[in-house]
Design an enzyme around this catalytic site. Structure first.
Site, mmCIF file in Angstrom:
data_model
loop_
_atom_site.group_PDB
_atom_site.id
_atom_site.type_symbol
_atom_site.label_atom_id
_atom_site.label_comp_id
_atom_site.label_asym_id
_atom_site.label_seq_id
_atom_site.Cartn_x
_atom_site.Cartn_y
_atom_site.Cartn_z
ATOM 1 C CB CYS A 22 -0.953 0.071 1.113
ATOM 2 S SG CYS A 22 -2.536 0.918 0.995
ATOM 3 C CG HIS A 151 -3.735 -3.779 3.235
ATOM 4 N ND1 HIS A 151 -2.705 -2.997 3.987
ATOM 5 C CD2 HIS A 151 -4.339 -2.601 2.305
ATOM 6 C CE1 HIS A 151 -2.774 -1.979 3.509
ATOM 7 N NE2 HIS A 151 -3.665 -1.518 2.689
ATOM 8 C CD GLU A 153 -0.459 -5.710 5.357
ATOM 9 O OE1 GLU A 153 -1.131 -4.482 5.669
ATOM 10 O OE2 GLU A 153 -0.638 -6.158 4.113
#
Length: 180
Positions: A22, A151, A153
């Site tokens: 991001c 994302h 993660e």
């Protein structure tokens, strides 16, 4: 200059990896680390990130692994699809069409937003920011620097229970395995 030298040493002499997700991707592309693999000034032919076509968006999207040449994707196969979380207002990849197609041909486009048939798309229902060629992630020429908007993660085994698809891209597992 000292930071630039340290980054180049990490990548050139120490065989390091870099990952930007991001806003981290925004930093990597503005510095030139993706797609060039080094810190350099942008020029009119450089790909960059800009505002989404519609607005800030936070939702799930589907991406397909276009190239697994990057160490970050060593646990995946080209063609694998993943449901990923996106949350950004400036995630649209733009650049000269010839440059972007050259990156695609060179295997530097790691993932693309895809429709339900698995095809890259510009349809805003599936490409939430309007990225050219449906590009979601780019790498450096050697693949050791990865920039991606979605994302990865944010996935753990206890979240996204109401979403469907394959979620774990094994990016961090692959990063650790690179040094093992």
């Amino acid at each position: 200059p000292r930071v630039k030298d340290a980054v180049h040493e990490l990548l050139r002499q120490r065989d390091g990896l870099m990952l930007g997700i991001c806003n981290g991707f925004q930093a990597l592309i503005k510095l030139g680390l993706v797609p060039y693999g080094e810190i350099r000034e942008q020029d009119p032919g450089s790909p960059t990130l800009t505002f989404n076509n519609l607005r800030y968006t936070s939702r799930m999207a589907t991406t397909r692994v276009t190239s697994n040449r990057s160490p970050w994707f060593s646990k995946l196969q080209a063609g694998d699809t993943h449901t990923v979380a996106i949350a950004h207002g400036e995630g649209r990849i733009v650049g000269p069409d010839a440059t972007l197609r050259q990156l695609l041909a060179a295997g530097q486009v790691a993932t693309q937003y895809v429709d339900p048939t698995g095809q890259p798309t510009l349809d805003s229902e599936y490409n939430p920011n309007g990225s050219a060629l449906g590009i979601e992630a780019l790498t450096s020429p050697d693949g050791r620097v990865l920039g991606k908007m979605a994302h990865a993660e944010r996935f753990t085994s206890n979240v996204w229970r109401n979403a469907y698809g394959s979620f774990d891209m094994k990016l961090f597992e692959a990063g650790v395995a690179y040094f093992a």
